[in-house]
Design a protein around this motif. Structure first.
Motif, PDB file in Angstrom:
ATOM      1  N   THR A   1      38.925 -23.332 -68.011  1.00  0.00           N
ATOM      2  CA  THR A   1      37.691 -23.693 -68.712  1.00  0.00           C
ATOM      3  C   THR A   1      37.668 -22.975 -70.052  1.00  0.00           C
ATOM      4  OG1 THR A   1      36.498 -23.942 -66.637  1.00  0.00           O
ATOM      5  CG2 THR A   1      35.173 -23.658 -68.613  1.00  0.00           C
TER       6      THR A   1
ATOM      7  N   THR B   1      36.700 -32.586 -68.656  1.00  0.00           N
ATOM      8  CA  THR B   1      35.268 -32.804 -68.512  1.00  0.00           C
ATOM      9  C   THR B   1      34.614 -32.054 -69.660  1.00  0.00           C
ATOM     10  OG1 THR B   1      35.504 -32.882 -66.109  1.00  0.00           O
ATOM     11  CG2 THR B   1      33.276 -32.590 -66.982  1.00  0.00           C
TER      12      THR B   1
ATOM     13  N   LEU C   1      31.244 -30.755 -71.618  1.00  0.00           N
ATOM     14  CA  LEU C   1      29.870 -30.397 -71.270  1.00  0.00           C
ATOM     15  C   LEU C   1      29.101 -29.883 -72.482  1.00  0.00           C
ATOM     16  CD1 LEU C   1      31.077 -28.384 -68.201  1.00  0.00           C
ATOM     17  CD2 LEU C   1      29.836 -30.520 -68.031  1.00  0.00           C
ATOM     18  N   ASN C   2      27.771 -30.040 -72.435  1.00  0.00           N
ATOM     19  CA  ASN C   2      26.934 -29.496 -73.504  1.00  0.00           C
ATOM     20  C   ASN C   2      26.387 -28.129 -73.097  1.00  0.00           C
ATOM     21  OD1 ASN C   2      24.762 -29.964 -71.789  1.00  0.00           O
ATOM     22  ND2 ASN C   2      23.967 -31.695 -72.947  1.00  0.00           N
TER      23      ASN C   2
ATOM     24  N   ASN D   1      25.105 -27.590 -69.524  1.00  0.00           N
ATOM     25  CA  ASN D   1      26.097 -28.035 -68.535  1.00  0.00           C
ATOM     26  C   ASN D   1      25.923 -29.480 -68.102  1.00  0.00           C
ATOM     27  OD1 ASN D   1      27.709 -25.791 -68.484  1.00  0.00           O
ATOM     28  ND2 ASN D   1      26.505 -24.783 -66.916  1.00  0.00           N
ATOM     29  N   ALA D   2      25.306 -30.293 -68.940  1.00  0.00           N
ATOM     30  CA  ALA D   2      25.255 -31.733 -68.680  1.00  0.00           C
ATOM     31  C   ALA D   2      26.573 -32.339 -69.160  1.00  0.00           C
ATOM     32  CB  ALA D   2      24.080 -32.378 -69.409  1.00  0.00           C
ATOM     33  N   ILE D   3      27.093 -33.264 -68.395  1.00  0.00           N
ATOM     34  CA  ILE D   3      28.378 -33.889 -68.728  1.00  0.00           C
ATOM     35  C   ILE D   3      28.194 -34.863 -69.883  1.00  0.00           C
ATOM     36  CG2 ILE D   3      30.210 -35.406 -67.890  1.00  0.00           C
ATOM     37  CD1 ILE D   3      29.753 -34.188 -65.103  1.00  0.00           C
ATOM     38  N   LEU D   4      28.947 -34.625 -70.952  1.00  0.00           N
ATOM     39  CA  LEU D   4      28.943 -35.537 -72.092  1.00  0.00           C
ATOM     40  C   LEU D   4      29.948 -36.661 -71.899  1.00  0.00           C
ATOM     41  CD1 LEU D   4      28.842 -32.892 -74.964  1.00  0.00           C
ATOM     42  CD2 LEU D   4      26.945 -34.285 -74.125  1.00  0.00           C
TER      43      LEU D   4
ATOM     44  N   ILE E   1      29.371 -29.883 -78.346  1.00  0.00           N
ATOM     45  CA  ILE E   1      30.048 -29.441 -77.122  1.00  0.00           C
ATOM     46  C   ILE E   1      29.834 -27.937 -76.939  1.00  0.00           C
ATOM     47  CG2 ILE E   1      32.337 -29.098 -76.076  1.00  0.00           C
ATOM     48  CD1 ILE E   1      33.228 -31.635 -77.571  1.00  0.00           C
ATOM     49  N   ARG E   2      29.708 -27.490 -75.673  1.00  0.00           N
ATOM     50  CA  ARG E   2      29.676 -26.054 -75.374  1.00  0.00           C
ATOM     51  C   ARG E   2      30.886 -25.639 -74.548  1.00  0.00           C
ATOM     52  NH1 ARG E   2      26.022 -21.648 -75.279  1.00  0.00           N
ATOM     53  NH2 ARG E   2      25.121 -22.687 -77.081  1.00  0.00           N
ATOM     54  N   SER E   3      31.363 -26.525 -73.633  1.00  0.00           N
ATOM     55  CA  SER E   3      32.521 -26.132 -72.828  1.00  0.00           C
ATOM     56  C   SER E   3      33.369 -27.342 -72.447  1.00  0.00           C
ATOM     57  CB  SER E   3      32.097 -25.375 -71.567  1.00  0.00           C
ATOM     58  OG  SER E   3      31.343 -26.203 -70.725  1.00  0.00           O
TER      59      SER E   3
END
Length: 149
Positions: free
Chosen positions: A39, A65, A67-68, A71-74, A96-98
């Motif tokens: 990650t 995957t 995520l913003n 932790n919502a999936i973009l 994006i955050r992760s």
């Protein structure tokens, strides 16, 4: 990218190997080759993310995957290239955050990921005049209530 900008962590039964094939690369080792999970967590929101991966073999497969900050999936992105080094562009995913890199389904040697580029997301500042406007409106309301009494 510097250590202050992001943290890379290994997934279950995975170790990280630095400097494999792609310049500045990280390889999530989970068995034979880069077949693990890792990650990439940025310490702030970013845009226009891209990275290089490559030297895949037949059977190599990675799923990402994206995520913003909550932790919502973009979205998802599947990588299947078997050529030299390829650039993956994630700019269409927005802020994006992760990113979760999952190589565990690879039947080949797997991918190393490197040369990650991005731009910090711009923060929209609060206009300096807004607190003054609200204070002024509050003062007018106070005067109006005081005169009514």
């Amino acid at each position: 990218m510097t250590a202050a900008d992001a943290i890379i962590t290994a997934g279950p039964l995975t170790t990280l190997q630095v400097g494999d094939f792609v310049d500045n690369a990280v390889c999530p080792v989970g068995g034979d080759g880069c077949n693990g999970i890792m990650t990439l967590l940025f310490n702030f929101d970013v845009n226009n993310v891209s990275f290089e991966y490559g030297y895949g073999n037949p059977g190599d497969f990675a799923s990402l995957t994206i995520l913003n900050s909550v932790n919502a999936i973009l979205g998802f992105l599947n990588l299947t290239s078997t050529s030299d080094v390829v650039t993956a562009d994630l700019s269409s995913f927005g802020t994006i955050r992760s990113i979760l890199f999952n190589n565990s389904a690879s039947t080949g040697a797997g991918y190393a990921f490197g040369n990650i580029t991005y731009n910090p997301a711009s923060v929209v500042p609060l206009p300096g005049s807004l607190p003054l406007l609200l204070a002024g409106l509050g003062g007018l309301l106070f005067l109006r209530r005081r005169r009514a009494v």
